[in-house]
Motif scaffolding. Structure first.
Motif, short mmCIF file in Angstrom:
data_model
loop_
_atom_site.label_atom_id
_atom_site.label_comp_id
_atom_site.label_asym_id
_atom_site.label_seq_id
_atom_site.Cartn_x
_atom_site.Cartn_y
_atom_site.Cartn_z
N ILE A 58 -54.24 -5.73 4.09
CA ILE A 58 -54.10 -4.64 3.12
C ILE A 58 -52.74 -4.69 2.45
O ILE A 58 -52.61 -4.53 1.23
N CYS A 59 -51.71 -4.92 3.23
CA CYS A 59 -50.38 -5.01 2.63
C CYS A 59 -50.31 -6.17 1.64
O CYS A 59 -49.74 -6.04 0.54
N ALA A 60 -50.88 -7.30 2.02
CA ALA A 60 -50.86 -8.47 1.13
C ALA A 60 -51.62 -8.20 -0.16
O ALA A 60 -51.21 -8.67 -1.24
N SER A 61 -52.70 -7.43 -0.08
CA SER A 61 -53.49 -7.17 -1.28
C SER A 61 -52.73 -6.35 -2.31
O SER A 61 -53.06 -6.37 -3.50
N PHE A 62 -51.70 -5.61 -1.88
CA PHE A 62 -50.87 -4.83 -2.80
C PHE A 62 -49.55 -5.53 -3.13
O PHE A 62 -48.69 -4.95 -3.79
N GLY A 63 -49.39 -6.74 -2.63
CA GLY A 63 -48.17 -7.47 -2.91
C GLY A 63 -47.03 -7.15 -1.97
O GLY A 63 -45.87 -7.42 -2.28
#
Length: 385
Positions: free
Chosen positions: A280-285
């Motif tokens: 999830i964190c990666a999906s928001f950069g």
């Protein structure tokens, strides 16, 4: 309240005296050295040798039975809580900020009473007995886990422990069969985003916004990944972010706990929380850093040991004394013993005006009218297992 067959009034009075001594001199997890010294002193008076190979401040003692075909372990926890005791009882804690707020003083005194009784009636004890006076039940690292690692259960056939419970009526004794208490693991999360001006969120990677998605997603683990027949809870207990009206912070830290009532559920929830944090964190950069803190496994009361214990309770105290209980999402490091060996963890009721306050409350107290049943039960379990 409880009619005992083996325990007389002198032993009951002695046990209450010991319990009040422990209550007045509490020690925190891992620091129970004075308590351990006192326990060793009493065991020496009884002529029961202490096994020196286990880590301090745990105290392990061995009693040789007349036949010795079976070895039964009995456990009591010794640690207190970082609470300032409130109230006016004559045996208040003498240590500021530390109190026995969970009944471990009663458990330790009870197991000492069992040892005293056996020293006075050695011919009645056929089984070998291992007395476990355990450190650090209330904190991590777990005292039970350490003792299991050190081989405390080697050669043990079964293990039994009791807990005086303020939410079980005085005069009742019971337990849940099978999964009885939850696992308890904790986690720390850091969401590393990109700080900036609150009026220009497109130039930032907002970790607070990402945290809200993470909180929601974690609840989906329970509702959509966990078997609906396996209870589980994920709760966030803390979140630290920025401190300004118009600044998006660079990072957010979060803390929480995972509770599961099965081994499979605990493993699933631990894996999913880590995966979701990263993805999830990666999906928001952003970058998600997940730190898992192992606590205790689910507590599984073995059906065969429960059936035996139920029979002992009914034969000793009467048919109506046994009370089947529901599983709870609280945790107990006694679970480490039951993960390795057959046994049961049994609740001795003490709900009354005296024990009106719940465990871990500054005004918690143990109703000493329950103590005779605790002593008798542990003796009967040890003699008949």
């Amino acid at each position: 309240m409880f009619q005992t067959k083996l325990v007389d009034t002198d032993l009951i009075a002695w046990t209450i005296e010991q319990r009040r001594h422990f209550h007045m001199h509490p020690e925190l997890s891992g620091q129970e050295y004075e308590t351990a010294a006192y326990v060793k002193e009493k065991l020496a008076e009884f002529g029961i040798p202490v096994d020196q190979k286990y880590s301090a401040p745990n105290v392990i003692a061995n009693f040789k039975g007349t036949e010795g075909n079976k070895t039964i372990a009995l456990r009591a926890d010794m640690d207190a809580l970082p609470l300032h005791e409130e109230g006016d009882k004559p045996y208040l804690s003498t240590v500021p900020g530390v109190m026995h707020g969970c009944g471990h003083d009663g458990h330790t005194a009870t197991l000492l009473a069992v040892a005293k009784w056996m020293s006075m009636h050695p011919q009645a004890v056929k089984n070998n007995i291992v007395f476990i006076f355990q450190s650090s039940e209330e904190a991590s690292p777990s005292g039970a886990k350490q003792l299991v690692k050190e081989g405390i259960l080697d050669g043990v056939d079964a293990i039994y422990g009791i807990h005086y419970m303020s939410d079980v009526p005085l005069g009742k004794i019971g337990f849940a069969t099978g999964y009885a208490m939850a696992s308890s693991d904790d986690f720390d999360i850091t969401i590393e985003g990109k700080g900036g001006h609150a009026g220009y969120p497109h130039d930032s990677v907002d970790p607070i916004y990402i945290a809200t998605h993470l909180i929601q997603a974690f609840q989906s683990i329970v509702s959509r990944n966990l078997n609906p027949l396996h209870a589980g809870v994920i709760s966030f207990g803390g979140m630290q972010a920025g401190n300004s009206y118009n600044v998006i912070p660079h990072s957010v830290t979060m803390q929480g706990t995972i509770r599961a009532l099965t081994f499979e559920g605990a493993e699933l929830m631990n894996e999913k929380t880590a995966q979701l944090t990263e993805s999830i964190c990666a999906s928001f950069g952003a970058k998600g850093h997940y730190h898992f803190i192992e606590g205790t496994p689910p507590l599984y009361n073995h059906p065969e040991a429960c059936e035996f214990a139920k029979g002992i309770i009914q034969q000793t105290f009467g048919e109506d004394v046994f009370m089947p209980l529901n599983p709870v999402m609280g945790a107990e490091d006694y679970a480490y013993y039951l993960k390795e060996k057959t046994g049961a963890f049994i609740n001795v009721g003490m709900q009354s005006e005296i024990s009106a306050y719940p465990h871990h409350h500054p005004k918690f107290d143990l109703d000493e009218k329950a103590i005779p049943a605790g002593i008798e039960l542990m003796i009967q379990l040890a003699l008949n297992a």
